[in-house]
Enzyme design. Structure first.
Site: not given
Length: 396
Positions: A17, A19-20, A45, A58, A172, A237, A245-246, A251-252, A272, A276, A278
């Site tokens: 995917h 994003d993945k 990123e 960074e 998906k 597909f 798709d960018a 985002r997941k 990260k 961090k 998060d």
């Protein structure tokens, strides 16, 4: 009182995917930097689109001069991640994709926050993090997300082994489970969209390929005659991945955690480093919740931790046992504070997080995985259960 009879749905996405793929690249860069310097500070990123990958963010190394040399390695890291996932399309191919590297030095102001109060290592940011565990599965995970991941992981294995050469990397899944008496008993619907080789292949053709793997993964008796199947419901597909798709890192976040069955603090994980919170405190919260359930103190447990930038210790520890606890939740909170150092450094040391163990987390969930011999998925261990039982007994 919690509902006991309902239908709940979770989705997963494959390693291909868009994003993945970006999560994987960001974590591969992180791993390479941690191999250079276990105390590297990284916020990486990735953005991907047709025939292009852009890396930004960074980096702080103890010898910052090594960053200039490392930047020359980034293109190779990107290409290897794309190759391993399996992209060899005309408009997104590991050998020809254009790579732009915009990594730069970490902000001095962020660095001073991590140094923290009185010279202690502070949290890299403010925020809230949640961990969750439930007896629904052997992995102490919510069943809908666990099996949504398992379906896609099995299809990826079949694709990469050559058993299913007509499948492609982007996919998906979505599984809806009916609960009776609070336990999952039946699949009401299965949604699966997977990239494939040819526009001549119909939805029925793709279902014939994937259905045996879906049935292999799901527990016996869960797929019923009334179960609804939606396989490639829009038809062809063939154009997939970043060409279709960018993609973007982070985002997941629901796919990465509990599939919507538990709260989420909002912070993404991939790219990260473990200073961090998060990432590291979300891992710690899962570790604690899993050990509470493994200790027999509750059948379901949610743990929340909160932090302030530059402050070492968590501001709050909150436990919710969802009415399933054998002791008061306040005793769990006090026990947690006694058995684990929840400062960023304490979490890193307890779970061994300053190692290149993150690229493997980027697909099929950060939780519900088997701990690896080299320390990967250390937060899935249940080695704190006895200490929690003893601390609760002393506090009672």
């Amino acid at each position: 009182m919690s509902r006991l009879d309902y239908v709940f749905t979770s989705e997963s996405v494959s390693e291909g995917h868009p994003d993945k793929l970006c999560d994987r690249i960001s974590d591969a860069v992180l791993d390479a930097l941690l191999a250079e310097d276990p105390l590297a500070r990284v916020a990486c990123e990735t953005f991907a689109t047709t025939n292009r990958v852009v890396i930004g963010g960074e980096v702080g190394l103890r010898d910052q001069g090594r960053l200039r040399a490392f930047k020359g390695n980034v293109e190779g890291i990107v290409r290897e991640a794309v190759r391993d996932i399996g992209y060899e399309q005309d408009k997104f191919h590991h050998a020809t994709v254009e790579v732009t590297n915009l990594l730069h030095e970490q902000s001095a102001h962020i660095a001073q926050g991590v140094t923290g109060e009185r010279g202690e290592e502070g949290a890299g940011d403010q925020g809230i993090m949640f961990g969750y565990a439930t007896r629904e599965t052997a992995e102490l995970m919510p069943a809908p997300i666990q099996y949504s991941h398992a379906v896609l992981r099995r299809l990826a294995e079949a694709r990469k082994s050559g058993a299913e050469p007509l499948l492609r990397p982007d996919a998906k899944s979505q599984i809806s489970l009916r609960y009776a008496g609070g336990r999952p008993v039946e699949v009401t619907s299965i949604v699966l969209s997977t990239q494939h080789e040819s526009e001549a292949q119909t939805s029925a053709d793709i279902r014939a390929i994937v259905e045996p793997y879906v049935r292999e993964v799901l527990p016996d008796g869960w797929i019923m005659p009334a179960t609804k199947w939606w396989v490639n419901p829009t038809g062809a597909f063939v154009i997939g991945g970043p060409d279709g798709d960018a993609g973007l890192t982070g985002r997941k976040i629901i796919v990465d955690t509990y599939g919507g069955a538990a709260p989420h603090g909002g912070g993404a994980f991939s790219g990260k480093d473990p200073s961090k919170v998060d990432r590291s405190a979300a891992y710690a919260a899962r570790y604690l919740a899993k050990n509470v359930v493994a200790a027999g103190l509750a059948d379901r447990c949610t743990i929340q931790l909160s932090y302030a930038i530059g402050v070492a210790r968590p501001l709050t520890i909150y436990a919710d046992l969802h009415g399933t606890g054998v002791v008061d939740a306040a005793l769990i909170e006090r026990a947690i504070d006694q058995v684990m150092d929840l400062t960023p450094r304490g979490i890193r040391e307890h779970l061994g997080l300053n190692r290149p163990i993150y690229a493997r987390t980027a697909a099929y969930g950060h939780f519900g995985r088997t701990p690896d011999a080299d320390g990967g998925f250390s937060w899935e261990r249940t080695d704190l259960a006895e200490a929690l039982r003893q601390a609760v007994a002393l506090a009672a």
